[in-house]
Design a protein around this motif. Structure first.
Motif, PDB file in Angstrom:
ATOM      1  N   CYS A   6      88.711 -88.932  16.792  1.00 42.79           N
ATOM      2  CA  CYS A   6      87.742 -88.372  17.735  1.00 42.79           C
ATOM      3  C   CYS A   6      88.342 -88.375  19.130  1.00 42.79           C
ATOM      4  CB  CYS A   6      86.455 -89.202  17.731  1.00 42.79           C
ATOM      5  SG  CYS A   6      85.515 -88.914  16.232  1.00 42.79           S
ATOM      6  N   ARG A   7      88.519 -87.195  19.680  1.00 39.61           N
ATOM      7  CA  ARG A   7      89.032 -87.081  21.053  1.00 39.61           C
ATOM      8  C   ARG A   7      88.205 -86.026  21.778  1.00 39.61           C
ATOM      9  NH1 ARG A   7      92.988 -90.399  21.056  1.00 39.61           N
ATOM     10  NH2 ARG A   7      94.658 -90.482  19.530  1.00 39.61           N
ATOM     11  N   LYS A   8      88.179 -86.133  23.087  1.00 41.03           N
ATOM     12  CA  LYS A   8      87.489 -85.113  23.869  1.00 41.03           C
ATOM     13  C   LYS A   8      88.141 -83.756  23.600  1.00 41.03           C
ATOM     14  CE  LYS A   8      85.635 -87.992  27.562  1.00 41.03           C
ATOM     15  NZ  LYS A   8      85.530 -88.230  29.014  1.00 41.03           N
ATOM     16  N   GLU A   9      87.297 -82.718  23.517  1.00 43.66           N
ATOM     17  CA  GLU A   9      87.795 -81.388  23.140  1.00 43.66           C
ATOM     18  C   GLU A   9      87.570 -80.370  24.257  1.00 43.66           C
ATOM     19  OE1 GLU A   9      86.854 -82.031  18.368  1.00 43.66           O
ATOM     20  OE2 GLU A   9      85.542 -80.728  19.569  1.00 43.66           O
ATOM     21  N   ARG A  13      97.583 -93.079  29.858  1.00 42.01           N
ATOM     22  CA  ARG A  13      97.723 -91.666  29.523  1.00 42.01           C
ATOM     23  C   ARG A  13      96.465 -91.216  28.789  1.00 42.01           C
ATOM     24  NH1 ARG A  13     102.154 -89.281  25.372  1.00 42.01           N
ATOM     25  NH2 ARG A  13     100.656 -90.150  23.920  1.00 42.01           N
ATOM     26  N   GLN A  14      96.007 -90.021  29.082  1.00 40.10           N
ATOM     27  CA  GLN A  14      94.804 -89.478  28.449  1.00 40.10           C
ATOM     28  C   GLN A  14      95.222 -88.541  27.320  1.00 40.10           C
ATOM     29  OE1 GLN A  14      91.665 -90.447  29.794  1.00 40.10           O
ATOM     30  NE2 GLN A  14      93.028 -91.803  30.952  1.00 40.10           N
ATOM     31  N   THR A  15      94.620 -88.737  26.145  1.00 45.13           N
ATOM     32  CA  THR A  15      94.922 -87.859  25.015  1.00 45.13           C
ATOM     33  C   THR A  15      93.663 -87.069  24.672  1.00 45.13           C
ATOM     34  OG1 THR A  15      96.440 -89.538  24.199  1.00 45.13           O
ATOM     35  CG2 THR A  15      95.882 -87.784  22.685  1.00 45.13           C
ATOM     36  N   PHE A  16      93.820 -85.762  24.455  1.00 44.79           N
ATOM     37  CA  PHE A  16      92.650 -84.924  24.157  1.00 44.79           C
ATOM     38  C   PHE A  16      93.042 -83.823  23.183  1.00 44.79           C
ATOM     39  CE2 PHE A  16      94.801 -83.009  27.742  1.00 44.79           C
ATOM     40  CZ  PHE A  16      94.654 -81.633  27.591  1.00 44.79           C
ATOM     41  N   HIS A  17      92.026 -83.184  22.633  1.00 53.33           N
ATOM     42  CA  HIS A  17      92.263 -82.045  21.732  1.00 53.33           C
ATOM     43  C   HIS A  17      91.998 -80.737  22.472  1.00 53.33           C
ATOM     44  CE1 HIS A  17      91.628 -84.566  17.835  1.00 53.33           C
ATOM     45  NE2 HIS A  17      92.879 -84.549  18.215  1.00 53.33           N
ATOM     46  N   GLU A  41      82.245 -83.696  20.588  1.00 53.79           N
ATOM     47  CA  GLU A  41      83.350 -83.996  21.512  1.00 53.79           C
ATOM     48  C   GLU A  41      83.627 -82.890  22.538  1.00 53.79           C
ATOM     49  OE1 GLU A  41      84.631 -86.938  21.452  1.00 53.79           O
ATOM     50  OE2 GLU A  41      83.619 -87.547  19.606  1.00 53.79           O
ATOM     51  N   ILE A  42      82.938 -81.743  22.407  1.00 47.08           N
ATOM     52  CA  ILE A  42      83.224 -80.612  23.309  1.00 47.08           C
ATOM     53  C   ILE A  42      82.853 -80.969  24.744  1.00 47.08           C
ATOM     54  CG2 ILE A  42      82.624 -78.215  23.898  1.00 47.08           C
ATOM     55  CD1 ILE A  42      82.136 -77.720  20.887  1.00 47.08           C
ATOM     56  N   GLN A  43      83.829 -80.834  25.653  1.00 46.75           N
ATOM     57  CA  GLN A  43      83.589 -81.096  27.081  1.00 46.75           C
ATOM     58  C   GLN A  43      83.175 -79.816  27.796  1.00 46.75           C
ATOM     59  OE1 GLN A  43      83.846 -84.476  28.016  1.00 46.75           O
ATOM     60  NE2 GLN A  43      83.992 -84.459  25.779  1.00 46.75           N
ATOM     61  N   PHE A  44      83.881 -78.744  27.519  1.00 43.29           N
ATOM     62  CA  PHE A  44      83.484 -77.420  28.009  1.00 43.29           C
ATOM     63  C   PHE A  44      84.230 -76.363  27.209  1.00 43.29           C
ATOM     64  CE2 PHE A  44      87.050 -78.594  30.805  1.00 43.29           C
ATOM     65  CZ  PHE A  44      87.820 -77.439  30.845  1.00 43.29           C
ATOM     66  N   VAL A  45      83.697 -75.141  27.270  1.00 45.99           N
ATOM     67  CA  VAL A  45      84.317 -74.010  26.581  1.00 45.99           C
ATOM     68  C   VAL A  45      84.962 -73.120  27.645  1.00 45.99           C
ATOM     69  CG1 VAL A  45      83.949 -71.989  25.114  1.00 45.99           C
ATOM     70  CG2 VAL A  45      82.610 -74.076  24.723  1.00 45.99           C
ATOM     71  N   ASP A 102      93.304 -79.582  36.513  1.00 46.26           N
ATOM     72  CA  ASP A 102      92.454 -80.420  37.366  1.00 46.26           C
ATOM     73  C   ASP A 102      91.034 -80.517  36.789  1.00 46.26           C
ATOM     74  OD1 ASP A 102      92.127 -81.940  39.839  1.00 46.26           O
ATOM     75  OD2 ASP A 102      90.776 -80.338  40.442  1.00 46.26           O
ATOM     76  N   VAL A 103      90.519 -79.385  36.306  1.00 44.96           N
ATOM     77  CA  VAL A 103      89.178 -79.368  35.683  1.00 44.96           C
ATOM     78  C   VAL A 103      89.203 -80.249  34.431  1.00 44.96           C
ATOM     79  CG1 VAL A 103      87.383 -77.933  34.625  1.00 44.96           C
ATOM     80  CG2 VAL A 103      88.684 -77.040  36.558  1.00 44.96           C
ATOM     81  N   ILE A 104      90.278 -80.106  33.631  1.00 45.38           N
ATOM     82  CA  ILE A 104      90.397 -80.913  32.407  1.00 45.38           C
ATOM     83  C   ILE A 104      90.486 -82.400  32.749  1.00 45.38           C
ATOM     84  CG2 ILE A 104      91.942 -81.449  30.443  1.00 45.38           C
ATOM     85  CD1 ILE A 104      92.614 -78.392  30.372  1.00 45.38           C
ATOM     86  N   ALA A 105      91.291 -82.734  33.768  1.00 35.77           N
ATOM     87  CA  ALA A 105      91.444 -84.142  34.177  1.00 35.77           C
ATOM     88  C   ALA A 105      90.094 -84.745  34.564  1.00 35.77           C
ATOM     89  CB  ALA A 105      92.417 -84.245  35.349  1.00 35.77           C
ATOM     90  N   ASN A 106      89.296 -83.979  35.280  1.00 32.53           N
ATOM     91  CA  ASN A 106      87.988 -84.495  35.721  1.00 32.53           C
ATOM     92  C   ASN A 106      87.082 -84.864  34.541  1.00 32.53           C
ATOM     93  OD1 ASN A 106      88.562 -84.386  38.437  1.00 32.53           O
ATOM     94  ND2 ASN A 106      87.842 -82.286  38.667  1.00 32.53           N
ATOM     95  N   VAL A 107      87.081 -84.022  33.481  1.00 30.81           N
ATOM     96  CA  VAL A 107      86.212 -84.351  32.342  1.00 30.81           C
ATOM     97  C   VAL A 107      86.819 -85.476  31.505  1.00 30.81           C
ATOM     98  CG1 VAL A 107      85.155 -82.058  32.238  1.00 30.81           C
ATOM     99  CG2 VAL A 107      87.095 -82.552  30.750  1.00 30.81           C
ATOM    100  N   LEU A 108      88.145 -85.586  31.479  1.00 33.82           N
ATOM    101  CA  LEU A 108      88.772 -86.677  30.712  1.00 33.82           C
ATOM    102  C   LEU A 108      88.449 -88.035  31.347  1.00 33.82           C
ATOM    103  CD1 LEU A 108      92.333 -85.243  29.905  1.00 33.82           C
ATOM    104  CD2 LEU A 108      90.350 -85.332  28.400  1.00 33.82           C
ATOM    105  N   LEU A 109      88.286 -88.047  32.658  1.00 33.27           N
ATOM    106  CA  LEU A 109      88.064 -89.319  33.365  1.00 33.27           C
ATOM    107  C   LEU A 109      86.580 -89.656  33.534  1.00 33.27           C
ATOM    108  CD1 LEU A 109      90.836 -89.013  36.101  1.00 33.27           C
ATOM    109  CD2 LEU A 109      90.918 -90.324  33.974  1.00 33.27           C
ATOM    110  N   GLU A 110      85.712 -88.752  33.085  1.00 34.41           N
ATOM    111  CA  GLU A 110      84.275 -89.026  33.230  1.00 34.41           C
ATOM    112  C   GLU A 110      83.832 -90.191  32.370  1.00 34.41           C
ATOM    113  OE1 GLU A 110      82.139 -85.415  32.430  1.00 34.41           O
ATOM    114  OE2 GLU A 110      82.607 -84.595  34.399  1.00 34.41           O
TER     115      GLU A 110
END
Length: 206
Positions: A25-28, A80-84, A117-121, A198-206
């Motif tokens: 399970c990873r943020k998507e 390090r942040q890992t995501f899908h 896991e969807i953060q945004f589309v 930058d947008v992706i980083a912000n949701v990974l760190l939420e």
């Protein structure tokens, strides 16, 4: 804006049903767009891996949900942040048979409506042309189902900077959201890459 470095990117799996989704399970971060909008090129540009996503001259080639695993080093963050990164089949390609289209939309909708896991589309729209009916329909469907959408205008290098604002305004008008932020992106020049990361980083760190 944060400095984000992609440290690894690899293909994980392709799926047409829930049972085939990755076990981890990873943020998507999801990518969707019309066939031939430049989705594979953008994914390769973002990951800085040539041919991570196969670029095809034949529209409608991606027929599965493709999962990629990316690692990101974000300045000022120790771990390090890992995501899908999730690549959905292109929509709106006329030559795909009706039966196929129905099957595709069924498993795509199932994924979009059930994944926790969807953060945004990220919806990709070609900056050179006004959005087509299928673009507007897809955008409204995502919004109606409460999915956060980031609109990215691809192929930004194909038009002059002076006409860009006019083209972005046409996209906003067609989508019916005059105040929406649209991110212009050029996979050829990697323009828009830092902003998207930058947008992706912000949701990974939420």
């Amino acid at each position: 804006m944060r400095n984000v470095t992609i440290t690894q990117a690899k293909y994980i799996t392709s799926a047409v049903s829930k049972e085939q989704y990755p076990e981890s399970c990873r943020k998507e971060i999801v990518f969707i767009g019309r066939s031939n909008v430049g989705k594979s090129s953008l994914i390769n540009s973002l990951a800085r891996v040539h041919n991570l996503a196969r670029v095809s001259g034949q529209p409608g080639k991606t027929q599965t949900i493709n999962f990629y695993e990316l690692g990101a080093k974000i300045d000022g963050v120790e771990d390090r942040q890992t995501f899908h990164l999730v690549d959905l089949p292109g929509y709106g390609y006329a030559k795909t048979g009706k039966e196929n289209r129905r099957t595709w939309s069924k498993f795509i909708e199932e994924y979009l409506l059930t994944s926790q896991e969807i953060q945004f589309v990220t919806q990709l729209i070609d900056i050179r042309h006004e959005p087509m009916a299928s673009d507007v329909e897809q955008f409204r469907w995502l919004v109606d189902h409460g999915l956060p959408v980031l609109v990215v205008a691809t192929k930004a290098d194909k038009i002059g900077k002076t006409t860009r604002d006019k083209h972005l305004a046409a996209i906003r008008r067609a989508l019916g959201v005059p105040e929406i932020d649209i991110l212009p992106y050029s996979s050829v020049k990697n323009e828009g890459r830092s902003e998207l990361l930058d947008v992706i980083a912000n949701v990974l760190l939420e």
